[in-house]
Enzyme design. Structure first.
Site, mmCIF file in Angstrom:
data_model
loop_
_atom_site.group_PDB
_atom_site.id
_atom_site.type_symbol
_atom_site.label_atom_id
_atom_site.label_comp_id
_atom_site.label_asym_id
_atom_site.label_seq_id
_atom_site.Cartn_x
_atom_site.Cartn_y
_atom_site.Cartn_z
ATOM 1 N N ARG A 81 33.393 39.323 38.532
ATOM 2 C CA ARG A 81 31.794 39.923 40.071
ATOM 3 C C ARG A 81 30.976 39.861 39.205
ATOM 4 N NH1 ARG A 81 32.425 44.703 40.728
ATOM 5 N NH2 ARG A 81 33.981 45.399 39.518
ATOM 6 N N TYR A 223 35.765 32.787 40.668
ATOM 7 C CA TYR A 223 36.339 33.761 40.375
ATOM 8 C C TYR A 223 36.745 34.379 41.576
ATOM 9 C CZ TYR A 223 37.506 38.412 38.620
ATOM 10 O OH TYR A 223 37.822 39.703 38.830
ATOM 11 N N LYS A 232 38.101 41.741 48.037
ATOM 12 C CA LYS A 232 36.835 42.879 47.747
ATOM 13 C C LYS A 232 35.969 42.847 48.988
ATOM 14 C CE LYS A 232 38.688 44.742 44.382
ATOM 15 N NZ LYS A 232 38.803 44.882 43.293
ATOM 16 N N HIS A 252 38.877 51.685 47.444
ATOM 17 C CA HIS A 252 39.404 50.745 46.409
ATOM 18 C C HIS A 252 40.749 51.912 45.839
ATOM 19 C CE1 HIS A 252 38.224 49.173 41.996
ATOM 20 N NE2 HIS A 252 38.964 48.282 42.889
ATOM 21 N N SER A 274 37.207 48.922 38.710
ATOM 22 C CA SER A 274 37.740 48.187 38.038
ATOM 23 C C SER A 274 38.476 47.978 36.213
ATOM 24 C CB SER A 274 36.779 46.984 38.220
ATOM 25 O OG SER A 274 36.670 47.104 39.454
ATOM 26 N N CYS A 276 40.162 50.604 35.992
ATOM 27 C CA CYS A 276 40.664 51.298 34.439
ATOM 28 C C CYS A 276 42.086 51.846 35.496
ATOM 29 C CB CYS A 276 39.341 52.164 35.362
ATOM 30 S SG CYS A 276 37.549 52.140 34.739
ATOM 31 N N ASP A 299 45.318 48.546 44.259
ATOM 32 C CA ASP A 299 44.201 47.961 44.213
ATOM 33 C C ASP A 299 43.288 48.432 45.845
ATOM 34 O OD1 ASP A 299 41.551 46.758 43.374
ATOM 35 O OD2 ASP A 299 41.718 45.270 44.032
ATOM 36 N N ARG A 391 43.347 37.283 34.122
ATOM 37 C CA ARG A 391 44.168 37.816 35.483
ATOM 38 C C ARG A 391 44.993 36.931 36.057
ATOM 39 N NH1 ARG A 391 41.744 42.499 38.174
ATOM 40 N NH2 ARG A 391 40.162 43.561 37.135
HETATM 41 P P1 GTP Z 1 41.124 45.931 39.080
HETATM 42 O O1 GTP Z 1 42.817 45.103 38.865
HETATM 43 O O2 GTP Z 1 40.057 45.515 38.379
HETATM 44 O O3 GTP Z 1 40.933 46.794 40.049
HETATM 45 O O4 GTP Z 1 41.415 46.912 37.806
HETATM 46 P P2 GTP Z 1 42.787 48.236 37.630
HETATM 47 O O5 GTP Z 1 41.995 49.440 38.065
HETATM 48 O O6 GTP Z 1 44.084 47.925 38.571
HETATM 49 O O7 GTP Z 1 43.200 48.437 36.638
HETATM 50 P P3 GTP Z 1 44.370 47.726 35.087
HETATM 51 O O8 GTP Z 1 45.818 49.037 35.548
HETATM 52 O O9 GTP Z 1 44.161 46.390 35.181
HETATM 53 O O10 GTP Z 1 44.144 48.749 33.658
HETATM 54 C C1 GTP Z 1 43.291 48.106 33.291
HETATM 55 C C2 GTP Z 1 43.141 48.276 31.884
HETATM 56 O O11 GTP Z 1 43.111 49.969 31.622
HETATM 57 C C3 GTP Z 1 43.287 47.744 30.594
HETATM 58 O O12 GTP Z 1 43.054 47.309 29.096
HETATM 59 C C4 GTP Z 1 44.699 48.868 30.236
HETATM 60 O O13 GTP Z 1 45.415 48.482 29.076
HETATM 61 C C5 GTP Z 1 43.758 50.334 30.619
HETATM 62 N N1 GTP Z 1 44.758 51.727 30.748
HETATM 63 C C6 GTP Z 1 45.811 51.408 32.604
HETATM 64 N N2 GTP Z 1 45.530 52.824 32.253
HETATM 65 C C7 GTP Z 1 45.515 53.571 30.861
HETATM 66 C C8 GTP Z 1 46.282 54.599 30.395
HETATM 67 O O14 GTP Z 1 47.131 55.435 30.690
HETATM 68 N N3 GTP Z 1 45.477 54.969 29.557
HETATM 69 C C9 GTP Z 1 44.891 54.069 28.555
HETATM 70 N N4 GTP Z 1 44.801 54.365 27.035
HETATM 71 N N5 GTP Z 1 44.184 52.872 28.821
HETATM 72 C C10 GTP Z 1 44.663 52.978 30.110
HETATM 73 C C1 SPV Z 2 38.091 44.882 40.871
HETATM 74 O O1 SPV Z 2 37.435 44.100 39.884
HETATM 75 O O2 SPV Z 2 38.452 45.797 40.791
HETATM 76 C C2 SPV Z 2 39.390 43.762 40.476
HETATM 77 C C3 SPV Z 2 39.241 42.076 39.996
HETATM 78 O O3 SPV Z 2 40.174 44.330 41.073
HETATM 79 S S1 SPV Z 2 38.084 41.615 41.783
HETATM 80 O O4 SPV Z 2 39.871 40.926 43.099
HETATM 81 O O5 SPV Z 2 38.462 40.021 41.273
HETATM 82 O O6 SPV Z 2 37.518 42.033 42.012
HETATM 83 MN MN MN Z 3 39.957 46.599 41.897
#
Ligand code: GTP
Ligand code: SPV
Ligand code: MN
Length: 609
Positions: A81, A223, A232, A252, A274, A276, A299, A391
């Site tokens: 983004r 993207y 989003k 979110h 994002s 996290c 999400d 992704r």
């Molecule tokens: P968006 O799709 O961008 O909104 O993100 P999301 O919040 O769904 O993120 P996602 O669950 O894909 O997390 C991505 C990152 O967080 C990766 O690098 C994971 O390894 C890390 N992660 C997720 N849960 C944990 C956790 O409990 N501990 C640690 N150390 N890392 C974590």
């Molecule tokens: C984020 O960045 O929080 C995502 C991926 O979930 S995107 O849909 O590309 O924004």
């Molecule tokens: Mn997101």
């Protein structure tokens, strides 16, 4: 080229004058070679994915490993983004608030009409009727995306309910039905005979929301978050404005269903910025015996007060657009099972010689692969095989642990909301808010290290209120006011209880203090037991944290000292937050609800700061 009037009306599969008029207007402006009205059928998917293979955008994966799945590599400059190119073009600048970019809407339209003029020459224009949420919702949330990208079109088919059924429903409701026009172009017209590139895009990018008109214009990027406009742009930025006006919430947040060994069911929503951990928590595989998690969303959550006075949440999406790196059989076995069923698009990961995909953190590291940049890669390479924001895009219905309630247009009543960020210090593993207003304060002051999900520096701590900083479609001060009002205008005793979590705290050596992933079920258990009044907590200046012995640590390979460090509330660290929070709140001037200043005063008092 055929005259645009010929290529729209006679072949258009709709009589809806509003939609026809808009499609005709955009075709006249952008000058595509042809127009394709999307049906959403399997044949259409076949046709588009085969065409994407033919043009080199897609590589078909080995069907014995990942059936009906594709690899795509973006232009190396179009990977995330673009927050500095994202605008909220409200009529009045004040309505976009201090956290968004703004330009006068008419000025922006003039500028972008210039960019859009002839921008689809040599390309097909796809018209995608879609609905965010259920088609049989009380008020279905329609949109029409126009795009000149087949990649976007097939990705939209995974991420949103779309196609002929949606168009028929719009026609059935009639001309007065509300739908969001969402215009997207990669911004790369083709001259007569000019060969296309695998990932067309433009160095000039604009991701623009017109909140009053409920309209989206996007230019220059292919993207996900910049181009799949249901996600989003609509379901968060535009929907947050609708939600403010109509008394609901667009957040979110993931949504999960948790069942205890006694069979008691609770629903949890969680807002983490994002990359996290939302996808990981939504698909959590509990490590504690007898507990079960089922996913509802990973999400976005749309939440409304139900007739019973509780806050009901639906996931408006139809797929997962998840971060690939770090996903593996240990961290997220449920995501692995989901993507292994196929029907998925993988963007900016590595391609292995056997026709599979690979990324950092996945098991079975290949001896050689092709990196996301199309270069030879080996385990000795100094560069990563996959972009940090690579992704997978996969249908949600393939997830075996999807809760049956996903299909219920009413959604699920939320019992607890978690806020969380990525912080090396200060923020304990879990804290319970004293009440809704205190919880809103926690959300409004949420901070997290930036990630690769947005272009820019990674690892910089910033305030990311409610994990919505890049997604609030109006003045964030008013958004905080809306949160406060949701507690005040409704029966607070029926509203979810609010918690703040941090899986990312580190020791002085830089190691994570908490093992995370499946072990996060222990924190969920404590949260549920707090709701039921069975877990003990100690009061601290920042809220309630687990009393010694109240967090289930049976079988956990951690020293008592490490657990204490993960849970610790260090007044000195918190005192250091005060000036940062003060500076953050000052940005909003009179638009900040006064009760948030009161909450800050209370925090200072409790800390003796
Ligand atoms: P968006 O799709 O961008 O909104 O993100 P999301 O919040 O769904 O993120 P996602 O669950 O894909 O997390 C991505 C990152 O967080 C990766 O690098 C994971 O390894 C890390 N992660 C997720 N849960 C944990 C956790 O409990 N501990 C640690 N150390 N890392 C974590
Ligand atoms: C984020 O960045 O929080 C995502 C991926 O979930 S995107 O849909 O590309 O924004
Ligand atoms: Mn997101």
């Amino acid at each position: 080229m055929t005259a645009t009037s010929d290529i729209t009306t006679p072949t258009a599969p709709t009589t809806h004058q509003g939609i026809l008029g808009w499609v005709t207007e955009i075709a006249e402006l952008t000058q595509p070679d042809s127009i394709h009205w999307c049906t959403g059928s399997d044949e259409e998917w076949e046709q588009l994915t085969s065409a994407l293979v033919a043009t080199g955008t897609f590589t078909r994966l080995n069907p014995e490993i990942k059936p009906n799945s594709f690899h795509a590599a973006s232009d190396p400059t179009d990977v995330a983004r673009v927050e500095d190119r994202t605008y909220i073009c409200s009529v009045d600048e004040k309505d976009c608030g201090p956290t968004n970019n703004w330009m006068d809407p008419e000025k922006m339209k003039d500028l972008m009409r210039g960019l859009y003029a002839g921008c689809m020459k040599g390309r097909t224009m796809y018209v995608i009727p879609f609905v965010m949420g259920h088609l049989d919702a009380e008020k279905p949330m329609f949109g029409i995306e126009i795009t000149d990208s087949a990649y976007v079109t097939v990705s939209m088919r995974v991420m949103a309910r779309m196609g002929t059924d949606v168009l028929r429903k719009i026609e059935e409701i009639g001309e007065d039905v509300q739908w969001v026009p969402a215009l997207h172009s990669v911004g790369k017209p083709l001259a007569e005979g000019e060969a296309d590139v695998a990932w067309p895009c433009n160095d000039t990018k604009y991701i623009v929301q017109f909140p009053e008109e409920r309209m989206i214009w996007s230019f220059g990027s292919g993207y996900g978050g910049n181009a799949l406009l249901g996600k989003k742009c609509y379901a968060l930025r535009i929907a947050s404005v609708m939600a403010r006006d109509e008394g609901w919430m667009a957040e979110h947040m993931l949504i999960l269903k948790l069942t205890s060994p006694q069979g008691v069911t609770k629903y949890v929503a969680a807002a983490f910025p994002s990359a996290c951990g939302k996808t990981n928590l939504a698909m959590l595989q509990p490590t504690i015996p007898g507990w079960k998690v089922e996913a509802i969303g990973d999400d976005i959550a749309w939440m409304r007060i139900g007739e019973d006075g509780r806050l009901w949440a639906v996931n408006p999406e139809f797929g997962f657009f998840g971060v690939a790196p770090g996903t593996n059989e240990h961290t997220n076995p449920n995501a692995m099972a989901t993507i292994n069923k196929g029907n998925s698009v993988f963007t900016n990961v590595a391609l292995t010689p056997d026709g599979d995909v690979w990324w950092e953190g996945l098991e079975n590291m290949p001896a050689a692969a092709t990196s996301w940049k199309g270069e030879p890669w080996t385990p000795e390479s100094t560069e990563l095989s996959s972009h940090a924001n690579s992704r997978y895009c996969t249908p949600i219905k393939q997830c075996d642990m999807l809760a049956a309630e996903y299909d219920d247009p009413r959604g699920v009543p939320i019992d607890a909301i978690l806020f969380g960020g990525r912080r090396k210090t200060t923020i304990p593993l879990v804290t319970e808010a004293r009440d809704w207003t205190h919880g809103t304060f926690m959300g409004a002051t949420l901070s997290s290290e930036t990630t690769a999900a947005a272009v820019g520096a990674v690892g910089v701590v910033r305030r990311d209120p409610m994990a919505m900083l890049p997604f609030i479609g109006y003045n964030a001060g008013d958004y905080f006011g809306h949160w406060i009002n949701m507690g005040k205008d409704n029966d607070e005793s029926k509203m979810p209880k609010i918690f703040y979590v941090n899986w990312f705290r580190r020791s002085d050596d830089g190691d994570f203090l908490w093992p995370g992933f499946g072990e996060n079920s222990r924190v969920l258990k404590w949260v549920i037991e707090r709701l039921e009044g069975t877990a003990a907590a100690v009061e601290t200046p920042i809220g309630h944290v687990p009393a010694p012995g109240s967090l289930d640590i049976e079988g956990l390979d951690m020293t008592p000292e490490a657990i204490a460090a993960a849970l610790a509330v260090d007044p000195e660290e918190w005192k250091a937050e005060i000036p940062q929070i003060t500076e953050w709140f000052e940005k909003f001037g009179d638009d900040l609800p006064a009760v948030l200043w009161t909450e800050l005063d209370t925090l200072k008092e409790r800390l003796g700061a």
